[in-house]
Write a protein that holds these residues in place. Sequence first.
Motif, short mmCIF file in Angstrom:
data_model
loop_
_atom_site.label_atom_id
_atom_site.label_comp_id
_atom_site.label_asym_id
_atom_site.label_seq_id
_atom_site.Cartn_x
_atom_site.Cartn_y
_atom_site.Cartn_z
N VAL A 134 -8.58 1.18 18.29
CA VAL A 134 -7.18 0.97 18.67
C VAL A 134 -7.06 0.90 20.19
O VAL A 134 -7.54 1.77 20.92
CB VAL A 134 -6.29 2.10 18.11
N GLY A 135 -6.44 -0.18 20.65
CA GLY A 135 -6.26 -0.38 22.08
C GLY A 135 -7.49 -0.88 22.80
O GLY A 135 -7.48 -1.01 24.03
N LYS A 136 -8.56 -1.18 22.05
CA LYS A 136 -9.83 -1.60 22.66
C LYS A 136 -10.10 -3.09 22.37
O LYS A 136 -9.45 -3.71 21.53
CB LYS A 136 -10.98 -0.76 22.12
N ALA A 161 -3.37 -4.03 16.85
CA ALA A 161 -3.68 -2.93 17.76
C ALA A 161 -5.08 -3.05 18.36
O ALA A 161 -5.47 -2.27 19.22
CB ALA A 161 -3.57 -1.59 17.02
N ASN A 163 -7.92 -5.82 20.07
CA ASN A 163 -8.13 -7.12 20.70
C ASN A 163 -9.49 -7.67 20.28
O ASN A 163 -10.53 -7.14 20.69
CB ASN A 163 -8.04 -7.01 22.22
#
Length: 323
Positions: A134-136, A161, A163
């Motif tokens: 998540v968020g990476k 969430a 990328n």
Amino acid sequence: MAQPINRRTFLQSTAAAATVAGLPRHALATSPFAMQASWINDAEFAGYFLAIDKGYYDQERLNLTYLSGGPDVIPESTIIAGRADLALTTPDTTIRAISQQGAKFKIIGAQYQKNPIGVVSLKKNPISAPSDLVGKTIAVPPVNTVTVEALLNLNGIDRNAVNIVPYAYDPTPLVRGEIDASLDFTTNVPYTISQMGEEAHSFLLFDYGVTLFNDTVVVTEETLASKRAELVAWLRASRKGWDENLADPTAYPPQWEGSWFKGTGRTIENEIFFNKAQKDLIVSPNGVYSMSETAIEQNLEALKAIGINGTRDMFDTTLLEEI
């Protein structure tokens, strides 16, 4: 009066008699048989190299032709075209071909009980579970994007969430810190990363719901009907090669530096690392290539999660019972 003996004729006759009466059974018959590998020559196929070099296919009366794979080779196409009797594939491509394109294939074994594909990161910035994504940013080969999306879905993670960017099988962006993780073979790329001065960290997709085999052994229904004995012989010789290779994963790769591994650009130390790392993913209490009912069901469930609907009859485990 006795006729003089022609030495050449005498030697040929003697050799023929010896072949029938005294030579090993591999000298008595040779059935042509071709197999298509799924990638270029590396430790992923060590069991076959050993079986070829030790004459295990010859002992099973198979005149084996080994066809290496690569990025431009579609293994299923080779058996459809009749250039090979058997191919090593991934279950998603094979079952998609059966269910969506009507291909007449059967999966008769699985080299990898656990798929080696996983999420690779750096130990200093580890990604240890799907939730850590998540968020990476994770680099993924375009062909595997749907698999990563299934991983996220199975673990309750919003696709938006994470990328996801394209990956070209080069860990350099990971080492440089341009991405947080990549999708690759956990049996191989960590070694490459270590040679670049970093230590890798990884987890298998298999351990988080994407429970797929890899290097599934696939044949056409026609070949299954017409060459069943040869297929069983191939499974038996190949299992013998894998058992011997995995008994000591360090023993054989050095012997192939000038043959099977020649020109690949990879070091023997890399191949030894690979061979050791894959052992636990291949071995099974029921023998190499085994496909338990539970494992088959897990494969079908994992495929369903990525939109591929397979059925039990796409797998044939009866040949394994004849080894």
